[in-house]
Scaffold this motif. Structure first.
Motif, PDB file in Angstrom:
ATOM      1  N   THR A  39       0.832  -1.204   0.000  1.00 22.27           N
ATOM      2  CA  THR A  39       0.000   0.000   0.000  1.00 22.27           C
ATOM      3  C   THR A  39       0.869   1.256   0.000  1.00 22.27           C
ATOM      4  OG1 THR A  39      -1.673  -1.209   1.221  1.00 22.27           O
ATOM      5  CG2 THR A  39      -1.867   1.177   1.210  1.00 22.27           C
ATOM      6  N   GLN A  40       2.016   1.151   0.651  1.00 22.76           N
ATOM      7  CA  GLN A  40       2.903   2.311   0.733  1.00 22.76           C
ATOM      8  C   GLN A  40       3.528   2.677  -0.613  1.00 22.76           C
ATOM      9  OE1 GLN A  40       3.484   4.139   3.541  1.00 22.76           O
ATOM     10  NE2 GLN A  40       1.789   2.888   4.276  1.00 22.76           N
ATOM     11  N   ILE A  41       3.645   1.690  -1.506  1.00 23.91           N
ATOM     12  CA  ILE A  41       4.435   1.930  -2.727  1.00 23.91           C
ATOM     13  C   ILE A  41       3.963   3.149  -3.513  1.00 23.91           C
ATOM     14  CG2 ILE A  41       5.203   0.963  -4.921  1.00 23.91           C
ATOM     15  CD1 ILE A  41       5.230  -1.767  -3.624  1.00 23.91           C
ATOM     16  N   PRO A  42       2.684   3.218  -3.904  1.00 23.80           N
ATOM     17  CA  PRO A  42       2.307   4.383  -4.713  1.00 23.80           C
ATOM     18  C   PRO A  42       2.422   5.704  -3.962  1.00 23.80           C
ATOM     19  CG  PRO A  42       0.621   2.678  -4.791  1.00 23.80           C
ATOM     20  CD  PRO A  42       1.559   2.309  -3.711  1.00 23.80           C
ATOM     21  N   VAL A  43       2.326   5.647  -2.629  1.00 21.85           N
ATOM     22  CA  VAL A  43       2.425   6.888  -1.856  1.00 21.85           C
ATOM     23  C   VAL A  43       3.852   7.410  -1.891  1.00 21.85           C
ATOM     24  CG1 VAL A  43       2.054   7.963   0.373  1.00 21.85           C
ATOM     25  CG2 VAL A  43       0.632   6.058  -0.323  1.00 21.85           C
ATOM     26  N   LEU A  44       4.787   6.502  -1.657  1.00 17.09           N
ATOM     27  CA  LEU A  44       6.176   6.930  -1.552  1.00 17.09           C
ATOM     28  C   LEU A  44       6.840   7.075  -2.908  1.00 17.09           C
ATOM     29  CD1 LEU A  44       7.301   4.749   1.457  1.00 17.09           C
ATOM     30  CD2 LEU A  44       6.639   7.135   1.431  1.00 17.09           C
ATOM     31  N   ASN A  45       6.359   6.315  -3.878  1.00 16.23           N
ATOM     32  CA  ASN A  45       6.985   6.329  -5.186  1.00 16.23           C
ATOM     33  C   ASN A  45       6.823   7.703  -5.842  1.00 16.23           C
ATOM     34  OD1 ASN A  45       8.254   5.446  -7.401  1.00 16.23           O
ATOM     35  ND2 ASN A  45       6.773   3.867  -7.926  1.00 16.23           N
ATOM     36  N   ALA A  46       7.855   8.101  -6.562  1.00 12.42           N
ATOM     37  CA  ALA A  46       7.762   9.350  -7.308  1.00 12.42           C
ATOM     38  C   ALA A  46       6.660   9.220  -8.341  1.00 12.42           C
ATOM     39  CB  ALA A  46       9.088   9.648  -7.991  1.00 12.42           C
ATOM     40  N   GLU A  47       5.891  10.283  -8.464  1.00 14.96           N
ATOM     41  CA  GLU A  47       4.722  10.198  -9.344  1.00 14.96           C
ATOM     42  C   GLU A  47       5.115   9.879 -10.781  1.00 14.96           C
ATOM     43  OE1 GLU A  47       0.874  12.856 -10.236  1.00 14.96           O
ATOM     44  OE2 GLU A  47       2.066  13.467  -8.531  1.00 14.96           O
ATOM     45  N   ILE A  48       6.220  10.449 -11.209  1.00 14.74           N
ATOM     46  CA  ILE A  48       6.613  10.218 -12.598  1.00 14.74           C
ATOM     47  C   ILE A  48       7.024   8.764 -12.816  1.00 14.74           C
ATOM     48  CG2 ILE A  48       8.999  11.022 -12.226  1.00 14.74           C
ATOM     49  CD1 ILE A  48       8.766  12.041 -15.190  1.00 14.74           C
ATOM     50  N   VAL A  49       7.568   8.143 -11.773  1.00 14.71           N
ATOM     51  CA  VAL A  49       7.945   6.732 -11.918  1.00 14.71           C
ATOM     52  C   VAL A  49       6.681   5.878 -12.030  1.00 14.71           C
ATOM     53  CG1 VAL A  49       9.148   4.808 -10.853  1.00 14.71           C
ATOM     54  CG2 VAL A  49      10.118   7.085 -10.693  1.00 14.71           C
ATOM     55  N   LEU A  98      -6.529   5.776 -18.110  1.00 12.81           N
ATOM     56  CA  LEU A  98      -6.456   6.968 -17.260  1.00 12.81           C
ATOM     57  C   LEU A  98      -7.056   6.676 -15.888  1.00 12.81           C
ATOM     58  CD1 LEU A  98      -5.848   9.995 -17.047  1.00 12.81           C
ATOM     59  CD2 LEU A  98      -8.090  10.448 -17.966  1.00 12.81           C
ATOM     60  N   LEU A  99      -8.190   5.974 -15.919  1.00 15.87           N
ATOM     61  CA  LEU A  99      -8.866   5.626 -14.665  1.00 15.87           C
ATOM     62  C   LEU A  99      -7.939   4.793 -13.784  1.00 15.87           C
ATOM     63  CD1 LEU A  99     -11.640   5.726 -13.203  1.00 15.87           C
ATOM     64  CD2 LEU A  99     -12.101   3.509 -14.199  1.00 15.87           C
ATOM     65  N   ILE A 100      -7.292   3.808 -14.393  1.00 19.68           N
ATOM     66  CA  ILE A 100      -6.382   2.970 -13.615  1.00 19.68           C
ATOM     67  C   ILE A 100      -5.260   3.822 -13.021  1.00 19.68           C
ATOM     68  CG2 ILE A 100      -4.665   1.126 -13.790  1.00 19.68           C
ATOM     69  CD1 ILE A 100      -6.536  -0.210 -15.801  1.00 19.68           C
ATOM     70  N   GLY A 101      -4.733   4.728 -13.836  1.00 16.96           N
ATOM     71  CA  GLY A 101      -3.683   5.612 -13.350  1.00 16.96           C
ATOM     72  C   GLY A 101      -4.126   6.368 -12.113  1.00 16.96           C
ATOM     73  N   HIS A 102      -5.327   6.940 -12.178  1.00 23.04           N
ATOM     74  CA  HIS A 102      -5.810   7.718 -11.043  1.00 23.04           C
ATOM     75  C   HIS A 102      -6.122   6.837  -9.845  1.00 23.04           C
ATOM     76  CE1 HIS A 102      -6.645  11.990 -12.464  1.00 23.04           C
ATOM     77  NE2 HIS A 102      -5.884  11.426 -13.374  1.00 23.04           N
ATOM     78  N   VAL A 103      -6.617   5.642 -10.094  1.00 22.12           N
ATOM     79  CA  VAL A 103      -6.922   4.754  -8.971  1.00 22.12           C
ATOM     80  C   VAL A 103      -5.630   4.367  -8.260  1.00 22.12           C
ATOM     81  CG1 VAL A 103      -7.831   2.509  -8.330  1.00 22.12           C
ATOM     82  CG2 VAL A 103      -9.070   3.901  -9.960  1.00 22.12           C
ATOM     83  N   VAL A 104      -4.584   4.068  -9.047  1.00 16.96           N
ATOM     84  CA  VAL A 104      -3.295   3.743  -8.422  1.00 16.96           C
ATOM     85  C   VAL A 104      -2.837   4.899  -7.550  1.00 16.96           C
ATOM     86  CG1 VAL A 104      -0.850   3.339  -8.862  1.00 16.96           C
ATOM     87  CG2 VAL A 104      -2.562   2.137 -10.217  1.00 16.96           C
ATOM     88  N   LEU A 105      -3.022   6.100  -8.068  1.00 16.07           N
ATOM     89  CA  LEU A 105      -2.576   7.283  -7.332  1.00 16.07           C
ATOM     90  C   LEU A 105      -3.340   7.472  -6.018  1.00 16.07           C
ATOM     91  CD1 LEU A 105      -0.955  10.076  -7.567  1.00 16.07           C
ATOM     92  CD2 LEU A 105      -3.092  10.986  -8.421  1.00 16.07           C
ATOM     93  N   THR A 106      -4.664   7.206  -6.053  1.00 12.80           N
ATOM     94  CA  THR A 106      -5.493   7.605  -4.918  1.00 12.80           C
ATOM     95  C   THR A 106      -5.811   6.478  -3.941  1.00 12.80           C
ATOM     96  OG1 THR A 106      -7.434   7.269  -6.321  1.00 12.80           O
ATOM     97  CG2 THR A 106      -6.607   9.498  -6.133  1.00 12.80           C
ATOM     98  N   ILE A 107      -5.763   5.231  -4.405  1.00 11.94           N
ATOM     99  CA  ILE A 107      -6.285   4.141  -3.570  1.00 11.94           C
ATOM    100  C   ILE A 107      -5.568   3.999  -2.221  1.00 11.94           C
ATOM    101  CG2 ILE A 107      -4.952   2.225  -4.549  1.00 11.94           C
ATOM    102  CD1 ILE A 107      -7.536   0.605  -4.534  1.00 11.94           C
ATOM    103  N   PRO A 108      -4.257   4.216  -2.138  1.00  9.63           N
ATOM    104  CA  PRO A 108      -3.634   4.042  -0.820  1.00  9.63           C
ATOM    105  C   PRO A 108      -4.217   4.990   0.218  1.00  9.63           C
ATOM    106  CG  PRO A 108      -1.969   4.267  -2.523  1.00  9.63           C
ATOM    107  CD  PRO A 108      -3.274   4.593  -3.159  1.00  9.63           C
TER     108      PRO A 108
END
Lengths: 265, 260, 538
Positions: free
Chosen positions: B100-110, B131-141
């Motif tokens: 769960t931490q990965i998308p939070v800590l990962n640099a957004e561009i990565v 696009l939806l998947i991209g945003h879900v990855v960003l927000t789900i954590p």
């Protein structure tokens, strides 16, 4: 056939699958690209190219310095803000904290461009002082990300311990260093995590604020991907991943870091 | 007393600085002047221009659409995920908490390029779903992180009690756990909306070019125009007004909750 | 596995539905793109602000060229189509989009070198200039409107550009600047640069943060190469100018009847030959990218970076209007745009100048990526090649169309011609308009001469004369040296960074590690001491 009962833990299966497909698998692909060449065969070429290039190393350093500076500034500015916000004596309504987050509703690119225009209007021009304007843009953009975790930690802070500290005769600075600071450590670490990496790897702020004269690691990744150099770009991304891994390892013993994000509303 | 004034003025100072660029845009949205800094008379023309500009309107609509869609998906998936994680065995719990931490800590561009690589490798023409998947990855954590604390506050015996009283597990889940964690879910949902509205990098990398959001639109026009195009000032005012209406509503809700 | 499936079956419906949803996501975008085939869609991918995309002056909304094409097409074929129009900022972004298949298109408008790349990578298909529509008419009826001069350059190209691309806009690169010597500028107190200064590349190294260059490897690489080899370029120019002087004298003699037509023809051919040699030498120098050149170009560009205000993508054309900068290295069409806007909004007179050492001449063309709807795409390109639409686009964006003809000449006269009785300047555009205009537009020697009211401004930016063109080279793809040039560019963008940065970071890391482990050791030490204390007291 043995009938299996629904268990609550099964609810995490879709979540897990989603993460495997869209978080872990993509990262593995990055590692794959980082250690292959354009023809797809295994190679350390990108490694040699990166670490053999004095300029790239310096770029990494400069990005780290800007990242660290921004982290320190955001925490220094944000810490008192968070302290004031949790203090019922000063701020009665919890709504005020939302004011610090709401600018995010106005898109980040729009805000950054507006900041540049404002700075230009008061005579701080990106072309003349690219590093200064970039730093201002960074602080401006990442301050909410620092305030948020600090605020959440302080909300959970046990106020009795502070009282106890005074009762036992500690002075104000002593109380702060010995009691408040250790209690808010997860918030500080979390804030640092939320600011440091994104700053290093941002490319929009440096482009917009620094009139494209500033290059950060993020610009470098984006540039390589723009030029279809996936392998080189992936290697730089891999370095970023490694840095994150190291930072996570260093802060592994600080528990409850993850619980202080979110929970503003 | 002095401390109070000092604290409040510090807070106000920071807020003023934070809102200064936005305020500047709002002030200059009531004039036709193309340059910020020169005032050329009061006018509502920029608002007319903004509403007449199909690109801006489409981008605005798309932004709202993707924000809501991704937040709904994230909230559902994340809430169930959080419950699942909370009741998992220790080792599994550690693993799930870790990822769960990965998308939070990962640099957004990565995150963004990793998704791009994935979709390109799969040979997909980018579309709304990517696009939806991209945003879900960003927000789900952030949903998981908002729901988790509420789960920890939950009385563990209530669920068992419900089962003992004859509820099926799913009823127990719906009637006992979900209502208890609802504030966390709501807070996670709002955080999702915020992050999604704010995002540029993931959007830029995972969208189809025909789908422009505010961030990609603004990035495009600032790249070619230098200064922000005047009609975007009007847009800023509009969003700010919406924002404050929302704030007031939240305020009322909280005030009511306190009364009750 | 069985166990897992059984588990799944037992999970309540809502969870299962969600589960299916997540998976159907993946299925959806594997098939998602084939559903929209009912109305024909023409997907066009063009540069930003590179076509008349409609205006709204407050009273009336004007159609864009795309909308007019939709109407035209429906009238002609009775079929409804939609033009889906999107834009890119750089050739690289465009190549990236197409290569990765992120988005698919029927028609794209890259620059010549990008077209070469696309041919090399087998990404685009050839035009069928004989294709007929369903009425049996030739689709490409307007191809003859495109200047032979440009078609020939496309033909000369080793990749046979002419088979894959139809020229759209073209132009040079040069400086757009605030002219110190212009009377209006003096009156209003606008200061910038002298005419003499901007004749040479050196100016970008001496601007004191008042100029900007392009944030593009190729465009800025040219600047570096031209600057580094400036002495060689100047020598070549001397030789060329001598030849030109001699030729001008012979032409005068011929007009005065001092030499025969045959003698004159011989001198003319000799001069043309020398001009060609000069043009090619400029092109050769510009395209140098051997290791030695790259090294030196990097040095000079890093130096330049510290002296300029910004690297810009496309905003330079507005920055010079608002006064952020007073000189910009720009594409000719953007220069025209800036001149128009600056005059109207700020009252500044901007000028355009192509440095004497030489510069870059470029051509953009329409190409069809594989899988394009050939008929629709060609129909649209043909529509753009009509003089009427070409003029509309030129007026809207400021660039120069490859389309030539009587109407275009009329437009030049309308926009830039002299008023009755005023003194004007004659410019020879035979090389471009040559065989495309009717005889009454030519003079007795068969030349196409236009008389314009001022030099150094919009007209010169749009229509460079033959002398300017002869010192401009076409920039080719870097080929095998590409990755080295990319490395150069990154180094330029990074610029001078002192090694102190490395030291600071190393010290920082050491301090951090020392702090983390030091505090741990200290804690353990304290704990041990306390324990000992307890033991003693016990």
């Amino acid at each position: 056939m043995k009938k299996l009962r629904f268990k609550r833990k099964h609810l995490s299966i879709p979540y897990l699958l989603f993460f495997i497909f869209f978080v872990i698998l993509p990262l593995l692909l990055i590692v794959y690209y980082a250690f292959t060449d354009a023809n797809g065969s295994f190679s350390f070429g990108n490694f040699v190219e990166f670490f053999g290039n004095r300029n790239k190393i310096r770029l990494l350093s400069v990005s780290a310095i800007i990242g660290a500076l921004n982290t320190v500034l955001c925490i220094l500015i944000g810490y008192p803000v968070a302290m004031i916000l949790v203090n019922k004596k000063f701020v009665k309504s919890g709504i005020i904290v939302l004011l610090f987050i709401m600018p995010m509703w106005i898109n980040f690119v729009l805000r950054t461009a507006a900041t540049r225009d404002l700075l230009y209007a008061i005579g701080i021009e990106g072309g003349n002082y690219p590093y200064l304007t970039t730093m201002i843009g960074m602080v401006y953009n990442y301050l909410p990300f620092a305030i948020l975790p600090l605020y959440s930690t302080m909300l959970k802070m046990d106020k009795n311990l502070i009282e106890a500290s005074y009762d036992l005769g500690a002075t104000k600075p002593q109380t702060f260093v010995k009691t408040i600071l250790p209690m808010t450590k997860p918030g500080i670490i979390s804030a640092a995590q939320m600011v440091f990496m994104p700053t290093m790897s941002s490319f929009v702020i440096s482009d917009v604020m620094g009139e494209r004269k500033i290059q950060l690691i993020g610009n470098s990744i984006q540039f390589n991907f723009d030029q279809m150099r996936w392998n080189e770009g992936s290697f730089i991304a891999f370095i970023m991943l490694s840095i994150i891994a190291i930072l996570m390892f260093l802060t592994r013993n600080t528990t409850k870091v993850e619980t202080v994000r979110g929970g503003v509303w | 007393m002095v401390k109070k004034i000092l604290a409040r003025s510090y807070l106000s100072l920071i807020l003023i600085i934070m809102y200064a660029p936005i305020a500047l845009l709002i002030v200059y949205s009531f004039t036709e002047s193309t340059n910020i800094g020169t005032w050329s008379g009061f006018s509502f023309d920029l608002y007319r221009q903004m509403f007449a500009n199909e690109e801006i309107m489409e981008a605005l609509l798309n932004t709202i659409l993707i924000a809501i869609a991704s937040s709904v998906v994230s909230t559902i998936l994340g809430t169930l995920g959080a419950i699942g994680i909370f009741y998992s065995r220790r080792r599994m719990k550690r693993v799930l908490n870790g990822i769960t931490q990965i998308p939070v800590l990962n640099a957004e561009i990565v995150t963004a390029i990793s998704l791009t690589i994935l979709f390109v490798t799969l040979g997909i023409t980018f579309n709304f779903i990517t696009l939806l998947i991209g945003h879900v990855v960003l927000t789900i954590p952030f949903v998981v992180l908002s729901v988790m604390p509420k789960l920890q506050q939950l009385d563990p015996n209530m669920y068992e009690a419900a089962l003992d009283l004859g509820a099926t597990p799913s009823i127990a889940l719906r009637k006992v756990i979900i209502p208890e964690v609802l504030p966390g879910v709501l807070s996670g949902f709002l955080l999702c909306i915020t992050l999604s509205l704010d995002d540029y990098i993931i959007t830029a990398f995972t969208r189809n070019n025909s789908f422009s959001t505010l961030s990609t639109y603004v990035y495009g026009v600032t790249a070619k125009r230098g200064a922000l195009p005047p009609s975007l000032r009007a847009l800023t005012t509009l969003i700010t007004i919406l924002m404050f209406i929302f704030l007031l509503l939240t305020n009322f809700r909280k005030a009511k909750a306190v009364k009750n | 596995m069985m166990k897992l499936i059984n588990n799944l079956i037992n999970i309540k419906r809502s969870v299962l539905a969600l589960f299916i949803f997540v998976f159907s996501l993946s299925l959806l975008f594997l098939t998602g793109c084939n559903e929209q085939e009912k109305v024909k869609i023409l997907r066009v991918y063009n540069w930003q602000e590179y076509i008349d995309d409609g205006t709204d002056d407050g009273n009336k909304v004007y159609n864009s060229v795309m909308e007019d094409f939709e109407i035209w097409y429906e009238e002609k074929y009775g079929e409804k189509i939609i033009v889906q129009y999107e834009t890119f900022e750089t050739n690289e972004v465009m190549l990236n989009t197409l290569k990765t298949g992120k988005t698919e298109y029927d028609l794209v408008c890259p620059s010549e070198y990008a077209i070469q790349k696309m041919i090399k990578n087998d990404m685009i298909i050839k035009y069928d200039f004989n294709l007929k529509d369903k009425n049996g008419d030739l689709i490409f009826s307007n191809y003859g409107n495109i200047s032979d001069y440009i078609i020939n350059l496309f033909k000369e190209d080793s990749y046979h550009l002419d088979e894959y691309a139809v020229p759209y806009m073209w132009g040079t690169m040069g400086f757009i600047y605030v002219n110190n010597e212009d009377e209006t500028n003096i009156e209003n107190g606008f200061t910038g640069f002298d005419e003499e200064e901007v004749k040479h590349w050196d100016v970008l190294w001496e601007t004191d943060l008042k100029a900007s260059a392009k944030d593009s490897i190729r465009d800025t690489y040219v600047v570096g190469v031209m600057y580094y080899y400036r002495d060689e370029l100047r020598q070549n120019r001397e030789v060329y100018l001598e030849a030109k002087e001699a030729y001008d004298a012979h032409f005068e003699d011929y007009q005065n009847g001092l030499i025969s037509e045959n003698e004159y023809k011989a001198f003319y051919d000799e001069f043309k030959l020398k001009q060609d040699i000069y043009r090619k030498s400029c092109g050769e120098i510009m395209n140098r990218c051997d290791d030695e050149t790259i090294k030196h170009v990097e040095e000079v560009l890093v130096e330049m970076k510290d002296n300029i205000y910004s690297f810009e993508v496309d905003n330079g054309k507005n920055d010079i209007v608002t006064g952020k900068i007073s000189l910009n290295f720009a594409w000719s069409g953007d220069a025209v745009y800036s001149m128009d806007v600056a005059e109207e909004e700020e009252g500044v007179n901007l000028y355009y100048s192509v440095p004497e050492e030489g510069s870059n001449v470029w051509f953009d063309g329409w190409v069809m990526p594989k899988g394009a709807n050939v008929e629709l795409a060609q129909s649209f390109v043909n529509y753009l090649c009509s003089e009427e639409i070409a003029i509309r686009n030129m007026d809207f964006i400021g660039y120069t169309s490859s389309v030539v003809g009587d109407e275009i000449l009329n437009r030049i006269d309308e926009n830039y011609g002299v008023e009755e009785g005023d003194e004007g300047y004659d410019v020879d555009l035979t090389y471009l308009f040559g065989s495309h205009v009717s005889d009454d537009k030519k003079d007795e020697n068969g030349r196409v001469i236009v008389t314009v009211s001022e030099r150094g401004r919009q007209f010169d930016a749009q229509y460079p004369d033959e002398e300017v063109i002869s010192r401009c080279g076409i920039m080719e793809d870097f080929g095998d040296q590409y990755s080295k040039v990319l490395a150069l560019w990154e180094n330029v963008k990074i610029g001078h960074i002192s090694p102190i940065a490395n030291i600071i970071v190393i010290v920082g890391i050491v301090l951090m590690v020392a702090f983390v482990y030091g505090s741990k050791l200290y804690r353990n030490y304290i704990r041990r001491k306390r324990k000992e204390k307890f033991r003693v007291t016990e």
